[in-house]
Design a protein around this motif. Structure first.
Motif, short mmCIF file in Angstrom:
data_model
loop_
_atom_site.label_atom_id
_atom_site.label_comp_id
_atom_site.label_asym_id
_atom_site.label_seq_id
_atom_site.Cartn_x
_atom_site.Cartn_y
_atom_site.Cartn_z
N SER A 89 7.47 20.00 5.27
CA SER A 89 7.61 19.26 6.52
C SER A 89 8.01 20.19 7.66
O SER A 89 8.63 21.23 7.45
N VAL A 90 7.63 19.80 8.86
CA VAL A 90 8.14 20.40 10.09
C VAL A 90 8.78 19.27 10.88
O VAL A 90 8.17 18.22 11.09
N ASN B 88 14.11 24.43 26.33
CA ASN B 88 14.13 25.47 25.31
C ASN B 88 13.85 24.83 23.96
O ASN B 88 14.47 23.82 23.61
N VAL B 89 12.94 25.41 23.22
CA VAL B 89 12.68 24.96 21.85
C VAL B 89 12.95 26.12 20.90
O VAL B 89 12.32 27.18 21.02
N LEU B 90 13.90 25.94 20.01
CA LEU B 90 14.19 26.93 18.99
C LEU B 90 13.31 26.63 17.79
O LEU B 90 13.40 25.55 17.21
N TYR B 91 12.45 27.58 17.47
CA TYR B 91 11.46 27.40 16.40
C TYR B 91 11.92 28.17 15.18
O TYR B 91 12.19 29.37 15.23
N ILE C 250 15.73 27.71 6.54
CA ILE C 250 16.92 26.86 6.59
C ILE C 250 17.40 26.54 5.18
O ILE C 250 18.61 26.34 4.95
N GLY C 251 16.49 26.55 4.21
CA GLY C 251 16.86 26.29 2.83
C GLY C 251 17.63 27.41 2.16
O GLY C 251 18.20 27.21 1.09
N VAL D 118 11.90 22.85 13.10
CA VAL D 118 12.33 23.56 11.89
C VAL D 118 11.44 23.19 10.70
O VAL D 118 11.07 22.02 10.51
N GLY D 119 11.10 24.20 9.91
CA GLY D 119 10.36 23.97 8.67
C GLY D 119 11.32 23.64 7.54
O GLY D 119 12.35 24.30 7.38
N VAL D 120 10.98 22.63 6.76
CA VAL D 120 11.85 22.17 5.66
C VAL D 120 10.99 21.94 4.43
O VAL D 120 10.08 21.11 4.43
N ASP D 121 11.28 22.69 3.36
CA ASP D 121 10.56 22.48 2.11
C ASP D 121 11.07 21.22 1.42
O ASP D 121 12.27 20.95 1.40
#
Length: 323
Positions: free
Chosen positions: A316-317, A158-161, A167-168, A194-197
């Motif tokens: 970033s991802v 399972n991959v939680l996208y 998240i920010g 997860v995407g991270v600014d």
């Protein structure tokens, strides 16, 4: 091959309209006043957010799409074959399409979205784009425990996208709690993408949340329109304004709705007083360095296995696995 699209499913854990009054009363009773950002996302709010993503100042979406153009194949290779992809806050799911195009024999795609209409549109779009893929939509608040539907076959992982920079929007403690919940839901051998600014020039960050066209300001004040409609309040939108400023010490954008004069607003049976220039906090948008986010993940029992950045190193991802 027929499209395998399940009925839109509501897990009954979204905040119901009957709860909005209690949420607003509680938030406006705080000092300082504050309201949760999920109130942004009624149907109009979701539409406005899509417009925000197209504004020239809003670098985040462009940077993430640039990242996926360069790295989607590599990301898919890291995730491996036979993945069940569970997306939190799917929205229009542009980046997800880019990822699914690269995945090898994905088991199913499960978009989780609190707003029913954007979720239906997403399901219809993906049904056309991927006619052989099982799509299992869930209309739910992803911050609460989810009852995941049974996949059509056993996935390898399972991959939680969690794309974008959502998240920010969580303060550090709440972000850690959410990552812990995701850690439980992904199961053994699973992962979180997860995407991270990333931290950068503060002027560029502030401009992204104060576009010249005023779309972000309209999006922010639409929260008051929703409250008026759903609980019968009488917020005068002309007497409030949007304010978003970057706090470099905290590493975050802080968004407020500011009262432009002394006034009272009806909330249920009570009248709530606002002073002139009184600010009501409605959203944080935290920015991280790679080291900052790795530390945050550690507190949730996770580690960063891989991280990718766009060519300008603005976004970033990151792929997280159990520590």
């Amino acid at each position: 091959m027929n499209t395998q699209v399940c009925e839109l499913r509501d897990d009954d854990r979204r905040p119901p309209a009957s709860d909005v009054l209690q949420v607003v009363q509680r938030g406006l009773g705080m000092r300082p006043k504050r309201l949760p950002s999920w109130l942004f996302y009624d149907e109009r709010g979701s539409q406005l957010f899509e417009e925000i993503c197209a504004q020239p100042e809003y670098y985040l979406t462009r940077a993430e799409i640039d990242l996926m153009n360069v790295h989607a194949a590599e990301i898919a290779q890291v995730l491996g074959p036979d993945v069940r992809l569970i997306e939190y806050g799917s929205g229009s799911a542009i980046k997800t399409r880019m990822l699914l195009e690269q995945l090898t024999t994905p088991v199913s795609y499960m978009p989780v979205e609190i707003s029913p209409e954007p979720l239906r549109e997403s399901v219809e779009q993906f049904g056309r784009l991927f006619p052989g893929l099982a799509i299992q939509p869930l209309c739910a608040d992803f911050t609460r425990p989810l009852r995941l539907p049974i996949p059509p076959r056993a996935p390898r992982r399972n991959v939680l996208y969690f794309p974008g920079s959502t998240i920010g929007n969580f303060e550090a403690r709440d972000a850690i709690d959410l990552l812990r919940k995701m850690r439980n839901e992904m199961g053994e051998g699973g992962g979180i993408l997860v995407g991270v600014d990333l931290k950068k020039d503060s002027a560029a960050i502030e401009a992204a949340y104060n576009d010249k066209a005023g779309v972000t300001a309209e999006f922010t004040l639409n929260m008051l329109t929703r409250i008026n409609r759903e609980i019968g309040s009488d917020f005068d939108l002309s007497a409030f304004r949007h304010r978003a400023r970057y706090n470099p010490m905290a590493g975050r954008i802080e968004t407020y709705i500011v009262s432009t004069r002394e006034q009272q607003v009806r909330v249920g049976r009570a009248r709530v007083t606002f002073g002139e220039e009184e600010a009501m906090q409605v959203e944080y948008s935290c920015k991280y360095s790679l080291e900052d986010f790795a530390t945050l993940a550690t507190h949730a029992g996770l580690r960063v296995q891989d991280a990718w950045m766009d060519p300008q190193r603005q976004f970033s991802v990151q792929f997280l696995v159990r520590a």
